[in-house]
Design a protein around this motif. Structure first.
Motif, PDB file in Angstrom:
ATOM      1  N   TRP A 139       4.169  19.496 -38.838  1.00  0.00           N
ATOM      2  CA  TRP A 139       5.411  19.538 -39.616  1.00  0.00           C
ATOM      3  C   TRP A 139       6.638  19.736 -38.737  1.00  0.00           C
ATOM      4  O   TRP A 139       6.695  20.657 -37.933  1.00  0.00           O
ATOM      5  CB  TRP A 139       5.353  20.674 -40.644  1.00  0.00           C
ATOM      6  N   ILE A 140       7.617  18.874 -38.948  1.00  0.00           N
ATOM      7  CA  ILE A 140       8.918  19.025 -38.284  1.00  0.00           C
ATOM      8  C   ILE A 140       9.849  19.761 -39.240  1.00  0.00           C
ATOM      9  O   ILE A 140      10.027  19.323 -40.379  1.00  0.00           O
ATOM     10  CB  ILE A 140       9.522  17.648 -37.938  1.00  0.00           C
ATOM     11  N   HIS A 162      12.923  21.440 -37.894  1.00  0.00           N
ATOM     12  CA  HIS A 162      14.277  21.570 -37.349  1.00  0.00           C
ATOM     13  C   HIS A 162      14.690  20.289 -36.632  1.00  0.00           C
ATOM     14  O   HIS A 162      13.892  19.706 -35.903  1.00  0.00           O
ATOM     15  CB  HIS A 162      14.366  22.725 -36.351  1.00  0.00           C
ATOM     16  N   ILE A 166       4.403  14.839 -27.907  1.00  0.00           N
ATOM     17  CA  ILE A 166       5.076  16.129 -28.114  1.00  0.00           C
ATOM     18  C   ILE A 166       5.130  16.932 -26.812  1.00  0.00           C
ATOM     19  O   ILE A 166       4.308  16.759 -25.924  1.00  0.00           O
ATOM     20  CB  ILE A 166       4.373  16.960 -29.210  1.00  0.00           C
ATOM     21  N   ALA A 208      18.160  19.507 -25.576  1.00  0.00           N
ATOM     22  CA  ALA A 208      17.755  20.465 -26.608  1.00  0.00           C
ATOM     23  C   ALA A 208      18.549  20.337 -27.913  1.00  0.00           C
ATOM     24  O   ALA A 208      17.973  20.458 -28.990  1.00  0.00           O
ATOM     25  CB  ALA A 208      17.813  21.889 -26.067  1.00  0.00           C
ATOM     26  N   GLU A 228      19.426  17.941 -29.545  1.00  0.00           N
ATOM     27  CA  GLU A 228      19.131  16.811 -30.422  1.00  0.00           C
ATOM     28  C   GLU A 228      17.635  16.493 -30.544  1.00  0.00           C
ATOM     29  O   GLU A 228      17.260  15.376 -30.821  1.00  0.00           O
ATOM     30  CB  GLU A 228      19.903  15.561 -29.967  1.00  0.00           C
ATOM     31  N   VAL A 229      16.791  17.503 -30.335  1.00  0.00           N
ATOM     32  CA  VAL A 229      15.362  17.223 -30.500  1.00  0.00           C
ATOM     33  C   VAL A 229      14.856  17.696 -31.863  1.00  0.00           C
ATOM     34  O   VAL A 229      15.430  18.584 -32.487  1.00  0.00           O
ATOM     35  CB  VAL A 229      14.485  17.870 -29.387  1.00  0.00           C
ATOM     36  N   ALA A 230      13.754  17.060 -32.294  1.00  0.00           N
ATOM     37  CA  ALA A 230      13.080  17.463 -33.531  1.00  0.00           C
ATOM     38  C   ALA A 230      11.982  18.446 -33.170  1.00  0.00           C
ATOM     39  O   ALA A 230      11.189  18.195 -32.266  1.00  0.00           O
ATOM     40  CB  ALA A 230      12.493  16.235 -34.212  1.00  0.00           C
ATOM     41  N   TRP A 231      11.939  19.577 -33.890  1.00  0.00           N
ATOM     42  CA  TRP A 231      10.979  20.636 -33.553  1.00  0.00           C
ATOM     43  C   TRP A 231       9.815  20.679 -34.527  1.00  0.00           C
ATOM     44  O   TRP A 231      10.001  20.744 -35.736  1.00  0.00           O
ATOM     45  CB  TRP A 231      11.659  22.003 -33.551  1.00  0.00           C
ATOM     46  N   ILE A 232       8.606  20.682 -33.964  1.00  0.00           N
ATOM     47  CA  ILE A 232       7.390  20.863 -34.756  1.00  0.00           C
ATOM     48  C   ILE A 232       7.023  22.337 -34.697  1.00  0.00           C
ATOM     49  O   ILE A 232       6.872  22.901 -33.611  1.00  0.00           O
ATOM     50  CB  ILE A 232       6.235  20.017 -34.193  1.00  0.00           C
ATOM     51  N   THR A 233       6.880  22.944 -35.889  1.00  0.00           N
ATOM     52  CA  THR A 233       6.618  24.387 -35.934  1.00  0.00           C
ATOM     53  C   THR A 233       5.290  24.724 -36.594  1.00  0.00           C
ATOM     54  O   THR A 233       4.812  25.843 -36.468  1.00  0.00           O
ATOM     55  CB  THR A 233       7.737  25.104 -36.723  1.00  0.00           C
ATOM     56  N   HIS A 234       4.708  23.751 -37.331  1.00  0.00           N
ATOM     57  CA  HIS A 234       3.458  24.001 -38.048  1.00  0.00           C
ATOM     58  C   HIS A 234       2.456  22.889 -37.777  1.00  0.00           C
ATOM     59  O   HIS A 234       2.817  21.715 -37.795  1.00  0.00           O
ATOM     60  CB  HIS A 234       3.697  24.077 -39.562  1.00  0.00           C
ATOM     61  N   PHE A 267       6.826  22.826 -30.500  1.00  0.00           N
ATOM     62  CA  PHE A 267       6.785  21.590 -29.728  1.00  0.00           C
ATOM     63  C   PHE A 267       7.953  20.727 -30.164  1.00  0.00           C
ATOM     64  O   PHE A 267       8.279  20.707 -31.351  1.00  0.00           O
ATOM     65  CB  PHE A 267       5.501  20.807 -30.014  1.00  0.00           C
ATOM     66  N   VAL A 315       9.335  16.720 -30.441  1.00  0.00           N
ATOM     67  CA  VAL A 315       8.944  15.326 -30.306  1.00  0.00           C
ATOM     68  C   VAL A 315       9.728  14.776 -29.125  1.00  0.00           C
ATOM     69  O   VAL A 315      10.939  15.020 -29.026  1.00  0.00           O
ATOM     70  CB  VAL A 315       9.271  14.535 -31.585  1.00  0.00           C
ATOM     71  N   ARG A 316       9.071  14.055 -28.225  1.00  0.00           N
ATOM     72  CA  ARG A 316       9.729  13.660 -26.972  1.00  0.00           C
ATOM     73  C   ARG A 316      11.054  12.932 -27.235  1.00  0.00           C
ATOM     74  O   ARG A 316      11.085  11.962 -27.996  1.00  0.00           O
ATOM     75  CB  ARG A 316       8.815  12.744 -26.129  1.00  0.00           C
TER      76      ARG A 316
END
Lengths: 477, 477
Positions: free
Chosen positions: A97-98, A100, B75, B92, B94-100, B110, B112-113
């Motif tokens: 899941w993204i 942020h 990732i 940093a 402008e990146v999308a963050w995976i938290t779950h 993580f 997404v590259r």
């Protein structure tokens, strides 16, 4: 000779520990490497080059049937994933899941695609208006993410590469025909290009894809007697169309739901290549898929030999994919490397060979040595490559045939799972309870219901009630 | 004729509103579609087929220089992204963050590259041990995610497709040579395959890639006079090597840091193709990159004409990529579609043509009509395609040359930005303050410092202090 042997000795033998042999080959043949992100793999040049060849050859087969490539977004809004109930239940537990974008929390979560039915459906719901827009025969090559607990190179990882085809049709009949066509395209690709014989059939309801009305599968047999599901094709009926509201105006100007399919093949297939053809010296690649088909190896680093090796490679380059090992390693070491990397043929060229105007071709599969004049080498190599492709298939087919047993009662079934690695043909009543019990008792699962049904008894091998189907069972990856 | 004209009329003219013309072409030529995930795009078959051709042709150019393809994880662990200070600061936000992962929160986030320097560096830090392992010339074709605020099809989107090459070398000299080589590979690819002339040069410090010691760029000019940065190549020195501890043992058995490069070209290039060659009838594709080079259009749906059209397409198929429009649409409509989709040539075939044993070839670029006998059509088509490729380049080059102005003082500079769309050559003192002021006053930015420095005055066009460099300036995408 100690140094030359090191590479070979470093591999566990298949006999000793198949799982260890497998990971040794993956590592020593330099196919793949673990990354810092747990469960995520790195495709090294040889591993990726094999995938590129798979992609090129399979893509051509797709395009011959009218398929067009597209590319859909990597991420799926949570609300979109939720629309088809069975589908979301199947995939939600294992998606990433993204939450942020940059520093800001998102209003809605997105998952990284675990598969793209929902995205294609969303697109089709706007894109398809009239019967003139049908069929839509789209495919994409991409990576998907599934947050698996345990992973193994190529076979199961948190990200893998694949293609996923998604088609929409005016009628159920057309959609079923397309499902069967792609099933056959996969089977022919595995048998003709990868030299991997397969069992064709349909999955039981329990083993079906989340949301599918039927799932067609091709099952291959690895050298440890375990099955590997190698490509699946799904028929969805109009279930997704109803969930995502994909309607078209037919010739009578009436609104109809489309009927859909999806079908996929992944980098798992590289795992199949390793475990179907490999041996204790490493990888064995079928010539059609091998990035390098012939390695020319000069046996001494004298100028005239190096020059002759280059000339030989040049002349062979017209009939096959060839490289020359010009490193300063010793010949035995070069042979081991070529064998480990599964290159189908090597051409050895030493001082005496050169004097006699010949070289020695050595087959990776049989280790047979074939002396041949330098002039005839290109034609001979091409001929041998064809023969290697054929014999790899024949050998794998003989192995498969020798590893299909039958069981008419449960004791035999359980004994076969332990004592006769491979597929077990047995009758089934059609109830999931029996599938569950078999899995619990033996770890074997239903692999497929073959098309040519030839019943071997009247009763279910598990419960003894009237049998409905002949099923292939087996332990599987 | 009302119906046939509709397609063309539906496009805004370039003159009237260039931005609207652009999105009209993207939509009507069916290149791309918006998705439900804001800022994420769908590549439709034509858009993706163009990218496939770009990929195939550019990949061959890479491989000729020794580059190998690999695939790295999608990732990046947050801790890995953090290691190079400038780099993380650049990306940093402008990146999308995976938290779950599934239902469970992850111990570490993580992203997404957004680009994969950090992942390649992490891999190289284990993979590279000795000078024998160098150079490493790896590339990957993939998608990346950057959480942009405003997006435009192909030019700026939250996910885009690209290739990113990442190389490691024993010396700074070798790394710089590789950076320059890839810069030249890109320039030749754009000029020879995409028929897009470019300005070659280096970025100023302000415009450099985050973490790079120098950035080489090729800049193309769109038909609205705005520049498009079309591919960049970065030299990193040993900055990343120090941050990620990438060391090798040299021939004297001493530990040394590697020197690195990276270089990329993305689906932006499709935007460039549209805006360099397109016109008020739609897309104009250079033959080398056009998925379909010739569309055979039967002017009437009589059996003998359809048959002759198919035979013509078959014979042309030997020299070019050809399709036949067998739909029941009216000829004018078919012409409009072929023009909108940028197909370089069409072959019209009507009843009288057939009687006379000829067809009429019509060029997309000049609309010239060339009657030719059916026998000679394949050779003539091949010849015309070559000529179209060349004239598209010549035309774009003439446009570029005609849109480079000079400014020796600030008033002229500011006037040129408004009145003379295109590049402005002007001297610069080397201070970022002047770049900032120019951008604030005019929205123009420094595009590149060309290699062949021919000073046009001694003083900076902005501050009047002694000039260091001649710079190309311009408004840009």
């Amino acid at each position: 000779m100690a140094k030359e042997k090191k590479l070979v000795e470093a591999i566990t033998s298949m006999e000793e520990d198949f799982a260890k042999w497998y990971t040794d080959v993956v590592k020593k043949a330099e196919l793949m490497e673990y990354s810092s992100a747990k469960g995520f793999m790195i495709f090294k040049p040889l591993g990726f080059a094999i995938w590129e060849n798979i992609k090129d050859r399979l893509d051509k087969r797709f395009k011959k049937t009218g398929v067009e490539n597209v590319y859909m977004p990597l991420i799926i809004p949570e609300s979109l994933l939720q629309k088809e109930k069975d589908h979301v239940e199947g995939f939600a537990p294992e998606v990433a899941w993204i939450t942020h974008g940059g520093e800001e929390p998102l209003e809605e979560r997105f998952c990284v695609r675990p598969t793209s039915e929902t995205v294609f459906c969303d697109f089709y719901s706007n894109d398809i208006q009239s019967y003139r827009d049908l069929p839509r025969l789209y495919n994409q090559w991409c990576s998907v993410v599934r947050w698996e607990k345990t992973t193994r190179p190529f076979l199961r990882s948190r990200e893998f590469l694949w293609q996923e085809g998604h088609t929409a049709h005016a009628t159920a009949k057309e959609a079923i025909e397309r499902t069967e066509l792609m099933h056959e395209v996969y089977a022919e690709f595995l048998e003709e290009d990868l030299a991997i014989p397969v069992i064709r059939g349909m999955k039981t309801e329990k083993e079906r894809f989340a949301g599918a009305e039927s799932t067609y599968t091709i099952e291959a047999l690895m050298k440890d007697g375990k099955a590997l599901q190698s490509a699946t094709s799904h028929y969805f009926g109009d279930g997704f169309a109803r969930a995502y509201d994909i309607k078209y105006t037919d010739k009578n100007n009436e609104l109809q739901y489309v009927h859909q399919t999806s079908w996929g093949l992944s980098t798992r297939t590289i795992g199949a290549l390793i475990m179907v053809h490999g041996d204790d010296s490493g990888l064995v690649l079928p010539p059609k898929i091998a990035p390098t088909q012939v390695m020319v190896i000069p046996i001494r680093n004298d100028d005239n030999i190096l020059e002759a090796a280059k000339a030989l490679a040049d002349s062979m380059g017209e009939t096959c994919r060839v490289k020359t090992d010009l490193s300063d390693k010793r010949p035995g070491w070069k042979y081991s490397e070529q064998e480990m990397r599964g290159i189908p043929l090597r051409a050895e060229l030493g001082p005496r060979d050169l004097e006699e105007g010949k070289c020695v071709l050595v087959r990776r599969d049989t280790r047979e040595k074939i002396p041949v004049s330098l002039d005839e080498a290109p034609a001979k190599a091409a001929e041998l490559l064809e023969d290697i492709q054929k014999s790899l298939y024949d050998k794998a087919k003989a192995y498969l045939d020798a590893h299909i047993s039958e069981a008419k009662d449960y004791d035999t079934f359980c004994a076969n799972v332990e004592e006769k690695p491979g597929f077990i043909k047995a009758m089934w009543c059609g109830n999931q309870e029996c599938e569950d019990k078999i899995k619990e008792d033996t770890t074997a699962t239903s692999r497929c219901i073959p098309f040519g049904q030839e019943p071997i008894s009247d009763v279910c091998v598990c419960c003894g009630k009237p049998a409905k189907k002949l099923v292939y069972w087996g332990k599987a990856y």
